[in-house]
Design an enzyme around this catalytic site. Structure first.
Site, PDB file in Angstrom:
ATOM      1  N   CYS A  20      -2.353  32.754  12.393  1.00 32.80           N
ATOM      2  CA  CYS A  20      -2.150  33.447  13.664  1.00 32.80           C
ATOM      3  C   CYS A  20      -1.716  32.462  14.741  1.00 32.80           C
ATOM      4  O   CYS A  20      -2.421  32.183  15.702  1.00 32.80           O
ATOM      5  CB  CYS A  20      -3.443  34.155  14.070  1.00 32.80           C
ATOM      6  SG  CYS A  20      -3.222  35.311  15.431  1.00 32.80           S
ATOM      7  N   GLU A  21      -0.526  31.901  14.527  1.00 38.07           N
ATOM      8  CA  GLU A  21       0.085  30.948  15.451  1.00 38.07           C
ATOM      9  C   GLU A  21       1.600  31.122  15.382  1.00 38.07           C
ATOM     10  O   GLU A  21       2.173  31.114  14.285  1.00 38.07           O
ATOM     11  CB  GLU A  21      -0.242  29.499  15.049  1.00 38.07           C
ATOM     12  CG  GLU A  21      -1.682  29.076  15.236  1.00 38.07           C
ATOM     13  CD  GLU A  21      -2.027  28.784  16.686  1.00 38.07           C
ATOM     14  OE1 GLU A  21      -1.087  28.575  17.497  1.00 38.07           O
ATOM     15  OE2 GLU A  21      -3.229  28.773  16.994  1.00 38.07           O
ATOM     16  N   GLU A  30       0.818  -1.213   0.000  1.00 37.39           N
ATOM     17  CA  GLU A  30       0.000   0.000   0.000  1.00 37.39           C
ATOM     18  C   GLU A  30       0.854   1.266   0.000  1.00 37.39           C
ATOM     19  O   GLU A  30       0.884   2.010   0.980  1.00 37.39           O
ATOM     20  CB  GLU A  30      -0.919  -0.001   1.225  1.00 37.39           C
ATOM     21  CG  GLU A  30      -1.886  -1.159   1.273  1.00 37.39           C
ATOM     22  CD  GLU A  30      -2.530  -1.341   2.636  1.00 37.39           C
ATOM     23  OE1 GLU A  30      -3.524  -2.081   2.711  1.00 37.39           O
ATOM     24  OE2 GLU A  30      -2.033  -0.761   3.632  1.00 37.39           O
TER      25      GLU A  30
END
Length: 434
Positions: free
Chosen positions: A361-362, A290
């Protein structure tokens, strides 16, 4: 500079991908913008498939669509003859909307809902990977109600935890996924499902980790599972038709990463399974894998427009772009590292070190720390490499920022495959207070 796939410098001195000028892409489609090198995705898919074909081993290469799921990407996977791994109703719905052959869809997940399982059964998908005892009972009930029989794999945890180069033989028992192979849970689950007429038990599935650069973990997992299969043959007359060893094959994000070729993963896995089954007189199972990140990760580039800058004397210089954790949360979430260049001036002398800040805004919205660049100006185009996996799929509307558009580039042609969200899209599902 390290170039992936068809990326390179064109006659205009700009970065190009798929024969398309990235500066022109930014002008035409705006920024931030996800751009995919379709030829590289095709190359990766064919590489995995060829490795099985050369060994004359029956197999399925299933694209793990959680890495990047859109209608166009699912259709590309089908063009390349891949199966498809989905982990939610949304990914399954996308596959159905794309017209993907349901017989080649495998459905994963540790908490599939009744509605999701009903959708899978109604569309007669190829396989459901059963994860826990609750799911066994739920799936049995649904099958009884619908008079249906489904192919299943049991997901097991073989007691191997792989994080790139760190292989630990114990500790994986504490996982939210699957039936533990060592404490008897897997055997208990097998006894239950073998008794139920609603289930056709194809075999076992495991997944040992992500961004793995060696084959050791896969080989250890194969050893544990095949040994257990020999025990279960003797105890329950059960022989697995399918052994799914998952994904997690690593890619190069930065110069510190040293991945191996897809063919090497496959050839060593095949060699080990053949050896083990011969030793234990087991029939050779069909092998499923996968790949997700290893198919699309290094085929993706994100283009940004540069904006404000801030110098902290004696500390660092910040350069802001018009995206950030809303289109690539991995640096904030995983401390993921990337490389980048100025797409419009890739050959300019490198004379600064800047840290690339997002616009959210971090304080933690930082895409790249300490990136060597030419002295940047306003409206330069920054190209961040290897954002093809878990960029778009984990994109969000934090600060109500619209998600970017997605473009496929191939043979000099650019095709818009996902439209840019608008502010109208942001509020479309909102309802007024009264």
């Amino acid at each position: 500079m390290y170039f992936y796939g068809t990326t390179g410098i064109n006659n205009q001195g700009h970065l190009e991908i798929g024969g398309v000028d990235t500066v022109q892409l930014a002008k035409e489609f705006g920024t931030p913008l996800y751009v995919y090198d379709v030829a590289l995705i095709r190359e990766r898919a064919r590489g995995f498939k060829k490795a099985f074909e050369e060994q004359n081993v029956k197999a399925q290469v299933a694209y793990a669509s959680k890495a990047f799921s859109t209608v166009a990407m699912v259709q590309l996977a089908e063009e390349e003859g891949l199966s498809l791994d989905v982990v939610s109703g949304g990914e399954l719905y996308t596959a159905i909307a794309a017209g993907f052959n349901p017989a080649k869809i495998h459905f994963h997940g540790n908490n599939k809902s009744r509605e999701e399982l009903e959708m899978a059964i109604d569309h007669q998908i190829g396989c459901i990977v059963v994860d826990n005892f609750f799911e066994i009972e739920l799936l049995k009930t649904i099958c009884q109600e619908k008079n249906a029989k489904v192919n299943i794999l049991l997901r097991v945890t073989p007691g191997i935890e792989a994080h790139t180069h760190d292989y630990i033989l114990t500790g994986q028992e504490d996982s939210k996924f699957g039936f533990d192979l060592q404490n008897g849970q897997a055997e208990k689950a097998l006894k239950i499902v073998l008794k139920e007429n609603q289930f056709n038990v194809l075999g076992l599935h495991c997944h040992i980790g992500s961004q793995i650069f060696e084959t050791t973990g896969f080989l250890l997992a194969a050893q544990k599972i095949v040994s257990k299969l020999a025990e279960w043959r003797d105890q329950f007359s059960f022989e697995a038709e399918v052994l799914n060893l998952g994904g997690g094959f690593g890619i190069r994000y930065t110069k510190e990463d040293e991945p191996i070729q897809p063919s090497q993963y496959v050839s060593e896995i095949i060699k080990e399974v053949k050896s083990l089954t011969n030793q234990l007189s087991l029939k050779m199972p069909e092998i499923w894998i996968e790949p997700g990140r290893s198919l699309v990760g290094d085929a993706g580039i994100t283009l940004y427009k540069t904006g404000s800058s801030k110098e902290v004397p004696g500390v660092r210089k910040y350069l802001a772009v018009d995206g950030g954790m809303s289109d690539n949360i991995r640096p904030s979430l995983y401390q993921a590292k990337y490389e980048a260049i100025l797409a419009n001036r890739p050959l300019a002398p490198v004379n600064e070190t800047v840290s690339i800040a997002g616009k959210c805004c971090e304080s933690g919205d930082m895409l790249i720390w300490d990136l060597p660049l030419p002295e940047p100006g306003n409206d330069d185009i920054l190209a961040v490499f290897c954002t093809g996996a878990y960029g778009y799929s984990m994109a969000n509307n934090y600060n109500r920022i619209p998600r970017p558009a997605v473009v496929f580039a191939e043979n000099g042609q650019a095709t818009l495959v996902v439209k840019r969200e608008t502010y109208e899209d942001i509020v479309r599902l909102d309802l007024p207070l009264t």
